[in-house]
Design a protein around this motif. Structure first.
Motif, PDB file in Angstrom:
ATOM      1  N   VAL A  47       0.843  -1.192   0.000  1.00  0.00           N
ATOM      2  CA  VAL A  47       0.000   0.000   0.000  1.00  0.00           C
ATOM      3  C   VAL A  47       0.881   1.245   0.000  1.00  0.00           C
ATOM      4  N   HIS A  48       0.673   2.105  -0.979  1.00  0.00           N
ATOM      5  CA  HIS A  48       1.436   3.351  -1.042  1.00  0.00           C
ATOM      6  C   HIS A  48       0.988   4.262   0.094  1.00  0.00           C
ATOM      7  N   PRO A  49       1.938   4.969   0.758  1.00  0.00           N
ATOM      8  CA  PRO A  49       1.565   5.808   1.903  1.00  0.00           C
ATOM      9  C   PRO A  49       0.607   6.950   1.550  1.00  0.00           C
ATOM     10  N   LYS A  50       0.520   7.327   0.288  1.00  0.00           N
ATOM     11  CA  LYS A  50      -0.408   8.389  -0.112  1.00  0.00           C
ATOM     12  C   LYS A  50      -1.817   7.864  -0.380  1.00  0.00           C
ATOM     13  N   GLU A  51      -1.975   6.545  -0.333  1.00  0.00           N
ATOM     14  CA  GLU A  51      -3.297   5.938  -0.530  1.00  0.00           C
ATOM     15  C   GLU A  51      -4.146   6.234   0.702  1.00  0.00           C
ATOM     16  N   LYS A  52      -5.304   6.820   0.509  1.00  0.00           N
ATOM     17  CA  LYS A  52      -6.185   7.160   1.628  1.00  0.00           C
ATOM     18  C   LYS A  52      -6.921   5.912   2.094  1.00  0.00           C
ATOM     19  N   ARG A  53      -6.701   5.553   3.351  1.00  0.00           N
ATOM     20  CA  ARG A  53      -7.334   4.339   3.889  1.00  0.00           C
ATOM     21  C   ARG A  53      -8.853   4.442   3.835  1.00  0.00           C
ATOM     22  N   SER A  54      -9.387   5.641   3.988  1.00  0.00           N
ATOM     23  CA  SER A  54     -10.838   5.812   3.970  1.00  0.00           C
ATOM     24  C   SER A  54     -11.434   5.516   2.601  1.00  0.00           C
ATOM     25  N   LYS A  55     -10.632   5.610   1.549  1.00  0.00           N
ATOM     26  CA  LYS A  55     -11.111   5.352   0.187  1.00  0.00           C
ATOM     27  C   LYS A  55     -10.587   4.033  -0.371  1.00  0.00           C
ATOM     28  N   CYS A  56      -9.807   3.328   0.409  1.00  0.00           N
ATOM     29  CA  CYS A  56      -9.145   2.107  -0.056  1.00  0.00           C
ATOM     30  C   CYS A  56     -10.137   0.944  -0.120  1.00  0.00           C
ATOM     31  N   SER A  57     -10.258   0.337  -1.283  1.00  0.00           N
ATOM     32  CA  SER A  57     -11.242  -0.738  -1.482  1.00  0.00           C
ATOM     33  C   SER A  57     -10.903  -2.022  -0.736  1.00  0.00           C
ATOM     34  N   ILE A  58      -9.635  -2.206  -0.361  1.00  0.00           N
ATOM     35  CA  ILE A  58      -9.244  -3.434   0.338  1.00  0.00           C
ATOM     36  C   ILE A  58      -9.154  -3.265   1.850  1.00  0.00           C
ATOM     37  N   GLU A  59      -9.388  -2.069   2.326  1.00  0.00           N
ATOM     38  CA  GLU A  59      -9.289  -1.793   3.765  1.00  0.00           C
ATOM     39  C   GLU A  59     -10.109  -2.767   4.616  1.00  0.00           C
ATOM     40  N   PRO A  60     -11.331  -3.140   4.208  1.00  0.00           N
ATOM     41  CA  PRO A  60     -12.114  -4.082   5.029  1.00  0.00           C
ATOM     42  C   PRO A  60     -11.471  -5.466   5.192  1.00  0.00           C
ATOM     43  N   LEU A  61     -10.447  -5.772   4.401  1.00  0.00           N
ATOM     44  CA  LEU A  61      -9.797  -7.087   4.482  1.00  0.00           C
ATOM     45  C   LEU A  61      -8.706  -7.148   5.548  1.00  0.00           C
ATOM     46  N   ARG A  62      -8.349  -6.016   6.109  1.00  0.00           N
ATOM     47  CA  ARG A  62      -7.300  -6.001   7.146  1.00  0.00           C
ATOM     48  C   ARG A  62      -7.719  -6.904   8.306  1.00  0.00           C
ATOM     49  N   GLY A  63      -6.763  -7.645   8.824  1.00  0.00           N
ATOM     50  CA  GLY A  63      -7.024  -8.528   9.956  1.00  0.00           C
ATOM     51  C   GLY A  63      -7.397  -9.946   9.553  1.00  0.00           C
ATOM     52  N   ARG A  64      -7.686 -10.181   8.270  1.00  0.00           N
ATOM     53  CA  ARG A  64      -7.983 -11.547   7.829  1.00  0.00           C
ATOM     54  C   ARG A  64      -6.672 -12.306   7.624  1.00  0.00           C
ATOM     55  N   ASP A  65      -6.659 -13.574   8.033  1.00  0.00           N
ATOM     56  CA  ASP A  65      -5.442 -14.384   8.000  1.00  0.00           C
ATOM     57  C   ASP A  65      -4.810 -14.523   6.621  1.00  0.00           C
ATOM     58  N   GLU A  66      -5.621 -14.493   5.574  1.00  0.00           N
ATOM     59  CA  GLU A  66      -5.094 -14.759   4.230  1.00  0.00           C
ATOM     60  C   GLU A  66      -4.506 -13.524   3.547  1.00  0.00           C
ATOM     61  N   PHE A  67      -4.455 -12.394   4.269  1.00  0.00           N
ATOM     62  CA  PHE A  67      -3.926 -11.157   3.688  1.00  0.00           C
ATOM     63  C   PHE A  67      -2.897 -10.508   4.597  1.00  0.00           C
ATOM     64  N   ARG A  68      -1.898  -9.879   3.975  1.00  0.00           N
ATOM     65  CA  ARG A  68      -0.905  -9.089   4.685  1.00  0.00           C
ATOM     66  C   ARG A  68      -0.852  -7.714   4.019  1.00  0.00           C
ATOM     67  N   PHE A  69      -0.666  -6.695   4.818  1.00  0.00           N
ATOM     68  CA  PHE A  69      -0.572  -5.335   4.319  1.00  0.00           C
ATOM     69  C   PHE A  69       0.796  -4.771   4.674  1.00  0.00           C
ATOM     70  N   TRP A  70       1.544  -4.370   3.661  1.00  0.00           N
ATOM     71  CA  TRP A  70       2.832  -3.714   3.865  1.00  0.00           C
ATOM     72  C   TRP A  70       2.692  -2.279   3.395  1.00  0.00           C
ATOM     73  N   LYS A  71       3.215  -1.349   4.173  1.00  0.00           N
ATOM     74  CA  LYS A  71       3.188   0.057   3.776  1.00  0.00           C
ATOM     75  C   LYS A  71       4.489   0.382   3.048  1.00  0.00           C
ATOM     76  N   PHE A  72       4.377   0.692   1.775  1.00  0.00           N
ATOM     77  CA  PHE A  72       5.536   0.994   0.944  1.00  0.00           C
ATOM     78  C   PHE A  72       6.321   2.158   1.538  1.00  0.00           C
ATOM     79  N   PRO A  73       7.655   2.079   1.617  1.00  0.00           N
ATOM     80  CA  PRO A  73       8.554   1.073   1.051  1.00  0.00           C
ATOM     81  C   PRO A  73       8.951  -0.018   2.046  1.00  0.00           C
ATOM     82  N   GLN A  74       8.293  -0.061   3.204  1.00  0.00           N
ATOM     83  CA  GLN A  74       8.634  -1.066   4.212  1.00  0.00           C
ATOM     84  C   GLN A  74       8.229  -2.463   3.736  1.00  0.00           C
ATOM     85  N   ARG A  75       8.892  -3.446   4.284  1.00  0.00           N
ATOM     86  CA  ARG A  75       8.576  -4.844   3.975  1.00  0.00           C
ATOM     87  C   ARG A  75       8.166  -5.556   5.247  1.00  0.00           C
ATOM     88  N   GLY A  76       7.317  -6.551   5.072  1.00  0.00           N
ATOM     89  CA  GLY A  76       6.900  -7.364   6.203  1.00  0.00           C
ATOM     90  C   GLY A  76       7.861  -8.515   6.420  1.00  0.00           C
TER      91      GLY A  76
END
Length: 156
Positions: free
Chosen positions: A13-42
């Motif tokens: 996820v690019h840091p300029k991406e607005k979480r309030s408008k992000c279509s994948i935001e509701p998926l946070r916390g689900r086991d099958e997904f990971r979110f990395w904030k660019f340029p950081q790595r998980g």
């Protein structure tokens, strides 16, 4: 012999991406997904991952055992992130998928095959034979997207 689940899908996820408008935001916390904030790595290794993008071979069930990496941001921001993930093989979606997301950029033209990130994930899961249940539950244009792409979804 039981089939092991694929590695989690990673969203960069690019840091300029607005979480309030992000279509994948509701998926946070689900086991099958990971979110990395660019340029950081998980913590996950990107071995055995493919990157969803434009210009690669069509994603198929042959890729089902691999992890999926998806860049999340505007098209211009995603282009800037690509360089950090060039080492991953690119896979594309069938070009016949249609977006339901209303685009209104007055400055830049989006690719004709461009989808909202949640739509791209949904389409990728169809291509890979992975579950799609619940992915579009909180996506405002989910029903329209499914209606527009019904034949692709049915042929999954």
């Amino acid at each position: 012999m039981p089939v092991s689940p694929p590695p989690p899908t990673i969203f960069i996820v690019h840091p300029k991406e607005k979480r309030s408008k992000c279509s994948i935001e509701p998926l946070r916390g689900r086991d099958e997904f990971r979110f990395w904030k660019f340029p950081q790595r998980g913590l996950e290794s990107l071995d055995n991952y493919v990157r969803l993008g434009i210009g690669g071979p069509i994603l198929s069930e042959a890729d089902a055992g691999q992890g999926l990496l998806i860049l999340d941001g505007t098209w211009r921001l995603a282009e800037k992130m690509e360089a950090d993930y060039q080492h991953l093989p690119v896979r594309s979606l069938a070009p016949t998928w249609q977006t339901a997301y209303p685009r209104k950029s007055k400055i830049f033209e989006d690719p004709s095959t461009g989808l909202a990130t949640i739509e791209a994930l949904y389409a990728a899961n169809i291509h890979l034979g992975r579950p799609i249940e619940g992915l579009l539950d909180e996506y405002h244009w989910g029903e329209e997207f499914v209606a527009m792409n019904r034949t692709l979804i049915a042929g999954g």
